[in-house]
Design a protein around this motif. Structure first.
Motif, short mmCIF file in Angstrom:
data_model
loop_
_atom_site.label_atom_id
_atom_site.label_comp_id
_atom_site.label_asym_id
_atom_site.label_seq_id
_atom_site.Cartn_x
_atom_site.Cartn_y
_atom_site.Cartn_z
N ARG A 4 0.84 -1.19 0.00
CA ARG A 4 0.00 0.00 0.00
C ARG A 4 0.88 1.24 0.00
O ARG A 4 2.02 1.21 0.43
N ILE A 5 0.29 2.31 -0.47
CA ILE A 5 0.98 3.60 -0.54
C ILE A 5 0.30 4.54 0.44
O ILE A 5 -0.92 4.69 0.42
N GLU A 6 1.10 5.14 1.30
CA GLU A 6 0.61 6.15 2.23
C GLU A 6 1.40 7.43 1.97
O GLU A 6 2.61 7.38 1.76
N TYR A 7 0.72 8.54 2.00
CA TYR A 7 1.35 9.82 1.72
C TYR A 7 1.75 10.51 3.02
O TYR A 7 1.07 10.38 4.04
N TYR A 8 2.83 11.25 2.97
CA TYR A 8 3.31 12.00 4.12
C TYR A 8 2.24 12.94 4.63
O TYR A 8 2.05 13.11 5.83
N SER A 9 1.53 13.55 3.72
CA SER A 9 0.44 14.46 4.10
C SER A 9 -0.55 14.54 2.94
O SER A 9 -0.24 14.15 1.81
N GLU A 10 -1.71 15.06 3.23
CA GLU A 10 -2.72 15.26 2.19
C GLU A 10 -2.22 16.25 1.15
O GLU A 10 -2.50 16.11 -0.04
N ALA A 11 -1.46 17.25 1.58
CA ALA A 11 -0.92 18.25 0.66
C ALA A 11 0.02 17.61 -0.36
O ALA A 11 0.01 17.97 -1.54
N VAL A 12 0.83 16.65 0.09
CA VAL A 12 1.75 15.97 -0.82
C VAL A 12 0.95 15.17 -1.85
O VAL A 12 1.23 15.22 -3.05
N GLU A 13 -0.06 14.45 -1.40
CA GLU A 13 -0.90 13.67 -2.31
C GLU A 13 -1.57 14.57 -3.35
O GLU A 13 -1.59 14.27 -4.54
N GLU A 14 -2.10 15.70 -2.90
CA GLU A 14 -2.77 16.64 -3.81
C GLU A 14 -1.80 17.20 -4.83
O GLU A 14 -2.14 17.36 -6.00
N GLU A 15 -0.58 17.50 -4.39
CA GLU A 15 0.44 18.05 -5.30
C GLU A 15 0.79 17.04 -6.39
O GLU A 15 0.91 17.39 -7.57
N ILE A 16 0.95 15.79 -6.00
CA ILE A 16 1.27 14.75 -6.98
C ILE A 16 0.13 14.58 -7.98
O ILE A 16 0.34 14.52 -9.19
N LEU A 17 -1.09 14.51 -7.48
CA LEU A 17 -2.24 14.29 -8.36
C LEU A 17 -2.58 15.52 -9.20
O LEU A 17 -3.34 15.43 -10.15
N ALA A 18 -1.97 16.66 -8.87
CA ALA A 18 -2.18 17.88 -9.65
C ALA A 18 -1.17 18.00 -10.80
O ALA A 18 -1.17 19.00 -11.52
N LEU A 19 -0.33 16.99 -10.98
CA LEU A 19 0.61 17.00 -12.10
C LEU A 19 -0.17 17.08 -13.42
O LEU A 19 -1.34 16.69 -13.47
N PRO A 20 0.48 17.55 -14.48
CA PRO A 20 -0.18 17.53 -15.79
C PRO A 20 -0.69 16.12 -16.11
O PRO A 20 -0.14 15.12 -15.64
N ASP A 21 -1.72 16.05 -16.94
CA ASP A 21 -2.44 14.80 -17.19
C ASP A 21 -1.56 13.61 -17.55
O ASP A 21 -1.73 12.52 -17.00
N THR A 22 -0.63 13.78 -18.48
CA THR A 22 0.15 12.61 -18.91
C THR A 22 1.07 12.13 -17.79
O THR A 22 1.33 10.93 -17.67
N LEU A 23 1.55 13.04 -16.96
CA LEU A 23 2.41 12.65 -15.84
C LEU A 23 1.59 12.01 -14.72
O LEU A 23 2.01 11.02 -14.12
#
Length: 77
Positions: A4-23
Motif C-alpha cells: 500500500r501507498i501512504e502519503y506524508y500528508s494530504e498536501a503531498v498527495e494533492e500536489e502529486i495528483l495535480a501533475l499535468p495529465d500525462t504525468l
C-alpha cells in the motif's frame, strides 16, 4: 503480497495528483504496479538515492517529473 501507498500528508498527495495529465496518468500506472509487486520496479521507472530514499521517474507528453518515496518494511497493517 499486496503493498500500500501512504502519503506524508494530504498536501503531498494533492500536489502529486495535480501533475499535468500525462504525468499523473503515468504516476497512477506505476503506483498500481507498485501496490501489486512492490516498490522496486527497476530503471527507468525507479532508482535509489541511498539511505532509504528512492525516486519514481515519470515521463509523458507534458515532460518529466520525479516523485520521491521511501519504503517501510515489516509494518503492521
Amino acid at each position: 503480497m499486496d503493498f500500500r501507498i501512504e502519503y506524508y500528508s494530504e498536501a503531498v498527495e494533492e500536489e502529486i495528483l495535480a501533475l499535468p495529465d500525462t504525468l499523473a496518468a503515468r504516476y497512477i500506472v506505476l503506483t498500481r504496479q507498485m501496490t501489486a509487486v512492490g516498490a522496486n520496479l527497476g530503471q527507468p521507472h525507479t532508482d535509489s538515492f541511498g539511505d532509504g530514499l528512492f525516486e519514481l521517474r515519470l515521463k509523458g507528453a507534458d515532460g518529466i517529473a520525479r516523485v520521491f518515496f521511501c519504503t517501510l518494511i515489516g509494518a503492521a497493517s
